[in-house]
Enzyme design. Structure first.
Site, short mmCIF file in Angstrom:
data_model
loop_
_atom_site.label_atom_id
_atom_site.label_comp_id
_atom_site.label_asym_id
_atom_site.label_seq_id
_atom_site.Cartn_x
_atom_site.Cartn_y
_atom_site.Cartn_z
N LYS A 77 0.84 -1.20 0.00
CA LYS A 77 0.00 0.00 0.00
C LYS A 77 0.87 1.25 0.00
O LYS A 77 1.87 1.32 0.73
CB LYS A 77 -0.91 -0.04 1.24
N SER A 110 -9.74 -0.67 7.39
CA SER A 110 -9.19 -0.65 6.03
C SER A 110 -8.50 -1.94 5.62
O SER A 110 -8.18 -2.13 4.45
CB SER A 110 -8.21 0.52 5.87
N SER A 149 -9.50 1.64 3.12
CA SER A 149 -8.70 2.47 2.24
C SER A 149 -7.69 1.66 1.43
O SER A 149 -7.12 2.16 0.47
CB SER A 149 -7.96 3.52 3.09
#
Length: 602
Positions: free
Chosen positions: A78, A176, A152
């Site tokens: 990420k 997330s 997210s």
């Protein structure tokens, strides 16, 4: 290379070790799949294929390559986590910087043989559960294209769900690492806070953030966690949390389910039915379902965005808000700017309430092993979320927002693909430190679902047999001077002993302080239920080392069979009762370490 190629970490590493597939071939296949998937919104930056292949070839040439736990596994990260060779953007070009070091988590993955191929898209500054708040586009949901990917950690979840990589890193502050796992039919592991170092992570809420894991199976996710877990002196929020061993499904598993009428599905009857079906499967596996009051957990969840933790998000981007507010996604800007208006009085008021709610949660878990909740109450399309961005995002956090505030660990599991093609999942939640327990029960449940892995329709392989105590290794429980950091621990490390887990005995023991040099305790077995649960550590020794260790034990100590709190049995230290006449009963301290820090001074 077709779909018959190995998909999971376990299968890929096995193929590399057997020589039926090379790491270079695996990396090349990952890049081909990325081209075939053809979604530029999944990755914010992608490494040059030739460089990644060259690294794979260099790795395979190492003499120790086959011993590496993630030998040649391609990994996506990420893009709010630092990785050398990539800019870190947090999905905000104006914020972008080039890190000088790997994050601790990425460094540990590389050391274990993983190959980082790219940085994935996210809701900007990790603010959101939807995956639509990024200037780099909206990643396509790997299961049903009209659905949001979830956020997210949107790109990381899609990358695993679509079969582009078998492992990716997300982050999880408010869900997330769990909501996008459900929406892409994969496993999302949210570890205990502080178990994985946050050094090299762009914070969302520094006191609540944790790096999380996406994988196709629980065993894969647990392996990745074991590689990254461990204290880090460079991270002030790091905690030394030994990761326990994966164990068989307990025979007396007690799972918490909300009281009748407390669950919220926002009118989604298919989700409600899917959750009820999941509970039936738990019962069929032998679990006892125990009702608990979910309302205090809901109250905790409301604190996250209605309370002062929004100010933590504001701290991260306040300079950018002041200098270039238009560089921030408008929804992210609206949510985060509210943090500037919170006062110190607001903060302390919320902290006081949170402490009370934590005590309620502790009592909830007194006779429950784990909670079983829907990962999210429903699923939304991208069009729906774009039309109503804040309210629908908030709904997705119904069962996730309270978890880090209450210091719980979580494991999101795929449960079913509904008749309308929408994936549904549950999350197991337990107090911090019980990560291995969640993996132990979650792997059995996921395998029992016989659900295909991710979006590619790959069938689950049979569960691998548990290997923690196979071969030459013998576990031994220590309760006193041999504990890590104590006077005699060097005797274990000198024999190449490995710490497996920290746990407790069944409540069938008493602990005494013996008059020895150095000070040692004696553990005595008493009638079932008439003693206390005593803290201990389980170490692993080779058979030869175990023999040497036992042979050197002086009287009045002996090695016997100890019963653990979860019903397992293990060899460990006991004391001969004849010597306890002048020994001090220290059972009330619950363990030798606490006695040495508190009782020995008295």
């Amino acid at each position: 290379m077709g779909a018959e190629q190995p998909e999971t970490i376990a299968a890929i590493v096995a193929a590399h070790r057997a020589g039926t597939l090379t790491p270079a071939q695996t990396i090349a296949r990952a890049y081909q799949r990325i081209r075939d998937y053809n979604d530029p919104a999944v990755f914010i930056s992608l490494r040059e294929e030739k460089d990644a292949v060259a690294e794979a070839e260099k790795l395979a040439a190492r003499a120790d390559a086959a011993s590496l736990p993630l030998y040649g596994v391609p990994v996506a990260v990420k893009d709010n986590i630092d990785a050398l060779g990539f800019a870190t953007t947090a999905a905000c070009p104006a914020f972008s910087y080039t890190p000088a070091h790997d994050s601790t988590a990425v460094a540990r993955l590389r050391a274990a043989g993983a190959i980082i191929i790219g940085k994935t898209n996210l809701d900007q500054f990790a603010t959101g559960l939807v995956g639509v708040r990024s200037p780099y586009g909206i990643p396509r949901n790997s299961i049903r294209e009209d659905l949001i990917p979830g956020g997210s950690s949107s790109g990381s979840a899609v990358a695993v769900g679509a079969g582009l990589v078998p492992l990716s890193l997300g982050t999880d502050t408010a869900g997330s690492g769990r909501v996008p796992a459900m929406l892409n039919n994969i496993v999302g592991l949210k570890p205990s806070l502080g178990m994985i170092s946050n050094t090299g992570l762009v914070p969302a809420c520094r006191t609540l953030d944790c790096i999380s894991v996406f994988a196709l199976t629980v065993d894969d996710a647990a392996l990745a966690l074991s590689v990254m877990a461990g204290p880090d002196p460079t991270d002030p929020f790091s905690r030394d949390r030994p990761l326990g061993a994966i164990t068989p499904l307990p025979s007396s598993l007690r799972l918490g389910v909300p009281r009748n009428g407390q669950l919220i599905f926002f009118g989604d009857k298919k989700a409600e039915t899917a959750y009820a079906d999941a509970l039936k499967r738990w019962t069929a596996l032998g679990a006892t379902l125990v009702e608990f009051d979910l309302e205090p957990f809901y109250e905790t969840a409301r604190l996250l965005y209605e309370g002062p933790w929004v100010a933590e998000r504001y701290l991260v981007i306040k300079d950018l808000l002041a200098s270039a507010p238009d560089a921030i996604h408008p929804v992210t800007r609206e949510i985060t700017a509210a943090g500037a208006r919170l006062t110190a009085a607001d903060t302390f008021s919320a902290l006081y309430r949170l402490q009370g709610l934590r005590k309620i949660a502790e009592r909830t878990f007194a006779d429950i092993d784990a909670l079983v909740l829907p990962t999210a109450p429903t699923a939304y399309t991208t069009a729906q979320v774009l039309a109503n961005p804040i309210e629908l995002n908030s709904r997705l956090g119904t069962y996730t927002n309270f978890v880090n505030l209450l210091d719980l660990c979580g494991l999101a599991l795929p449960t079913s693909l509904r008749a309308d093609g929408v994936p549904f999942g549950i999350t197991l939640l337990a107090p911090a430190g019980r990560d291995a327990m969640l993996a132990s029960i979650g792997r059995v449940f996921h395998a029992d679902a016989r659900l295909s892995l991710g979006a590619k329709g790959t069938a689950q392989a049979p569960l691998a047999p548990l290997t923690a105590n196979t071969g030459d290794e013998i576990p031994v429980a220590v309760v006193g001077a041999h504990l890590s950091g104590m006077a005699l621990n060097g005797e274990l490390t000198a024999l190449n002993g490995k710490l497996i887990e920290a746990t407790k005995t069944a409540p069938d023991y008493k602990l005494y302080a013996l008059k020895t040099t150095p000070p040692k305790p004696g553990l005595l077995r008493v009638a079932t239920g008439t003693g206390a649960a005593i803290e201990l550590e389980i170490w692993s020794l080779s058979a030869a080392a175990f023999g040497k260790f036992v042979n050197a034990i002086p009287a009045p100590m002996a090695i016997g069979t100890l019963r653990l709190a979860d019903g397992r049995s293990v060899k460990g230290f006991l004391v001969e009762p004849e010597v306890l006449g002048d020994a001090r009963d220290i059972t009330a301290f619950g363990g030798w370490r606490k006695y040495m820090t508190e009782g020995a001074k008295a």
